[in-house]
Design an enzyme around this catalytic site. Structure first.
Site, mmCIF file in Angstrom:
data_model
loop_
_atom_site.group_PDB
_atom_site.id
_atom_site.type_symbol
_atom_site.label_atom_id
_atom_site.label_comp_id
_atom_site.label_asym_id
_atom_site.label_seq_id
_atom_site.Cartn_x
_atom_site.Cartn_y
_atom_site.Cartn_z
ATOM 1 N N SER A 141 0.851 -1.197 0.000
ATOM 2 C CA SER A 141 0.000 0.000 0.000
ATOM 3 C C SER A 141 0.883 1.243 0.000
ATOM 4 O O SER A 141 2.074 1.164 0.328
ATOM 5 C CB SER A 141 -0.852 0.000 1.270
ATOM 6 O OG SER A 141 -1.546 1.211 1.433
ATOM 7 N N TYR A 154 -3.084 -0.764 10.592
ATOM 8 C CA TYR A 154 -3.030 -1.080 9.159
ATOM 9 C C TYR A 154 -1.709 -0.597 8.552
ATOM 10 O O TYR A 154 -1.040 -1.333 7.828
ATOM 11 C CB TYR A 154 -4.223 -0.428 8.459
ATOM 12 C CG TYR A 154 -4.288 -0.670 6.964
ATOM 13 C CD1 TYR A 154 -4.830 -1.848 6.453
ATOM 14 C CD2 TYR A 154 -3.826 0.289 6.057
ATOM 15 C CE1 TYR A 154 -4.899 -2.073 5.081
ATOM 16 C CE2 TYR A 154 -3.890 0.075 4.687
ATOM 17 C CZ TYR A 154 -4.427 -1.106 4.204
ATOM 18 O OH TYR A 154 -4.489 -1.316 2.839
HETATM 19 N N1 LIG Z 1 -8.744 -0.109 -1.571
HETATM 20 C C1 LIG Z 1 -7.684 0.629 -1.322
HETATM 21 O O1 LIG Z 1 -7.740 1.863 -1.351
HETATM 22 C C2 LIG Z 1 -6.362 -0.017 -1.046
HETATM 23 C C3 LIG Z 1 -5.235 0.804 -0.945
HETATM 24 C C4 LIG Z 1 -3.997 0.231 -0.670
HETATM 25 C C5 LIG Z 1 -3.892 -1.141 -0.513
HETATM 26 N N2 LIG Z 1 -5.009 -1.924 -0.597
HETATM 27 C C6 LIG Z 1 -4.831 -3.362 -0.393
HETATM 28 O O2 LIG Z 1 -5.403 -4.072 -1.467
HETATM 29 C C7 LIG Z 1 -5.908 -5.329 -1.000
HETATM 30 C C8 LIG Z 1 -7.358 -5.487 -1.397
HETATM 31 O O3 LIG Z 1 -8.112 -4.425 -0.816
HETATM 32 P P1 LIG Z 1 -9.608 -4.131 -1.235
HETATM 33 O O4 LIG Z 1 -9.817 -2.677 -1.054
HETATM 34 O O5 LIG Z 1 -9.929 -4.780 -2.511
HETATM 35 O O6 LIG Z 1 -10.386 -4.860 -0.020
HETATM 36 P P2 LIG Z 1 -11.796 -5.642 0.030
HETATM 37 O O7 LIG Z 1 -12.247 -5.608 1.456
HETATM 38 O O8 LIG Z 1 -12.723 -5.152 -1.016
HETATM 39 O O9 LIG Z 1 -11.345 -7.126 -0.304
HETATM 40 C C9 LIG Z 1 -10.593 -7.850 0.628
HETATM 41 C C10 LIG Z 1 -11.046 -9.299 0.607
HETATM 42 O O10 LIG Z 1 -10.276 -10.027 1.572
HETATM 43 C C11 LIG Z 1 -11.150 -10.947 2.222
HETATM 44 N N3 LIG Z 1 -10.587 -11.310 3.524
HETATM 45 C C12 LIG Z 1 -10.498 -10.544 4.643
HETATM 46 N N4 LIG Z 1 -9.969 -11.256 5.649
HETATM 47 C C13 LIG Z 1 -9.691 -12.484 5.149
HETATM 48 C C14 LIG Z 1 -9.114 -13.659 5.702
HETATM 49 N N5 LIG Z 1 -8.737 -13.709 6.986
HETATM 50 N N6 LIG Z 1 -8.948 -14.735 4.904
HETATM 51 C C15 LIG Z 1 -9.357 -14.711 3.611
HETATM 52 N N7 LIG Z 1 -9.932 -13.626 3.035
HETATM 53 C C16 LIG Z 1 -10.084 -12.533 3.805
HETATM 54 C C17 LIG Z 1 -12.462 -10.199 2.339
HETATM 55 O O11 LIG Z 1 -13.551 -11.099 2.555
HETATM 56 C C18 LIG Z 1 -12.530 -9.495 0.987
HETATM 57 O O12 LIG Z 1 -13.174 -10.311 0.020
HETATM 58 C C19 LIG Z 1 -5.642 -5.346 0.505
HETATM 59 O O13 LIG Z 1 -4.429 -5.995 0.763
HETATM 60 C C20 LIG Z 1 -5.554 -3.876 0.841
HETATM 61 O O14 LIG Z 1 -4.812 -3.661 2.012
HETATM 62 C C21 LIG Z 1 -6.237 -1.400 -0.860
#
Ligand SMILES: NC(=O)c1ccc[n+]([C@@H]2O[C@H](COP(=O)([O-])OP(=O)(O)OC[C@H]3O[C@@H](n4cnc5c(N)ncnc54)[C@H](O)[C@@H]3O)[C@@H](O)[C@H]2O)c1
Length: 254
Positions: A141, A154
């Protein structure tokens, strides 16, 4: 097809960035194995992928439980015969300052966002080694580099993913396994909506709050992150390992 005949494992693909990545990988010819705690989202994703002729499997897995990750990888290998690519993406967004965060908050964020990534790497590595190489892409991230306010647990977990990526790259280079991370900025996904809504912000407020902080003056789309993950997972990135790729619209450029 950039991923023809590849077997790709993706965690957290029932939603957001992981979901778009799974669809993109399947459309590029990969067989995609998805692990998530959310079975409803996982099943609808499998249906979507199959509808356009792709190949996908769903397993309900909590990545913070080592035995579940081990069984998942073994199940995929039993079904399809190996592993070429891992996208470690499942994470939870635990908010708060250090004073606000509870012991449970810390346990959860470190278990899912750090140990979960390590467990996945641990069990795919022997499989990749047997096939003469592979690619791992971790979702880090902007929080791996800059602190988002009141997001201490986080931010800490994402800082760890940067170092885990470098450690894995170092240890696995002799096996021709490349390990990189993608570092998204604010991306419009259900996770971000949920956090913002819990802070009393509407969907419109989220965009208004983030857009001015980004050089391109808008939030990113999950597909834009999926494209970067595809690049790092593909043979086009054959001389890239141990590196973070910012996908942040310029958030960290100033
Ligand atoms: N959305 C953003 O702005 C952003 C920014 C930087 C980094 N990220 C990173 O990108 C990745 C995806 O983020 P996103 O926004 O798509 O999130 P999201 O919440 O839409 O998707 C995350 C998924 O992970 C699953 N999950 C959570 N805990 C779990 C577990 N213990 N075992 C298995 N599955 C599990 C959830 O059910 C969900 O389907 C993450 O690593 C997040 O930290 C996102």
């Amino acid at each position: 097809m950039q991923l023809a005949n590849k077997i790709a494992l993706i965690t957290g693909a029932s939603s957001g960035i992981g979901r778009e990545t799974a669809k993109l990988f399947a459309s590029e010819g990969a067989k995609v194995a998805i692990a998530d705690v959310d079975t409803v989202g996982g099943q609808t994703l499998i249906d979507e992928i199959k509808a356009f002729g792709g190949t996908a499997l769903f397993h309900q897995v909590d990545v913070s439980v080592e035995s579940e990750v081990q069984n998942w990888v073994a199940g995929v290998v039993h079904e399809w015969g190996g592993v070429d690519i891992l996208v470690a993406n499942a994470a939870v967004m635990v908010i708060g300052t250090v004073e606000q965060a509870t012991e449970l908050d810390w346990d959860r964020v470190l278990a899912v966002n750090v140990k979960g990534y390590a467990f996945c790497a641990k069990y795919v590595t022997p499989q990749m080694r047997q096939r003469g190489g592979g690619a791992i892409v971790n979702l880090a991230s902007i929080s791996s580099f800059v602190a988002v306010p009141a997001f201490a647990p986080y931010n800490t977990s994402k800082g760890a993913i940067l170092q885990l990526t470098r450690s894995l790259a170092y240890d696995l280079a002799p096996d021709n396994i490349r390990v990189n991370c993608v570092c998204p900025g604010p991306i419009y996904t259900p996770a971000v909506q949920k956090v913002a809504n819990s802070l009393g912000l509407s969907d419109e407020d989220i965009v208004k709050q983030f857009a001015p902080l980004i050089l391109l003056k808008r939030m990113g789309k999950p597909q834009e992150v999926a494209n970067a993950i595809l690049f790092l997972a593909s043979d086009k990135a054959s001389f890239i390992t141990g590196t973070p790729l910012m996908v942040d619209g310029g958030y960290t450029a100033y």
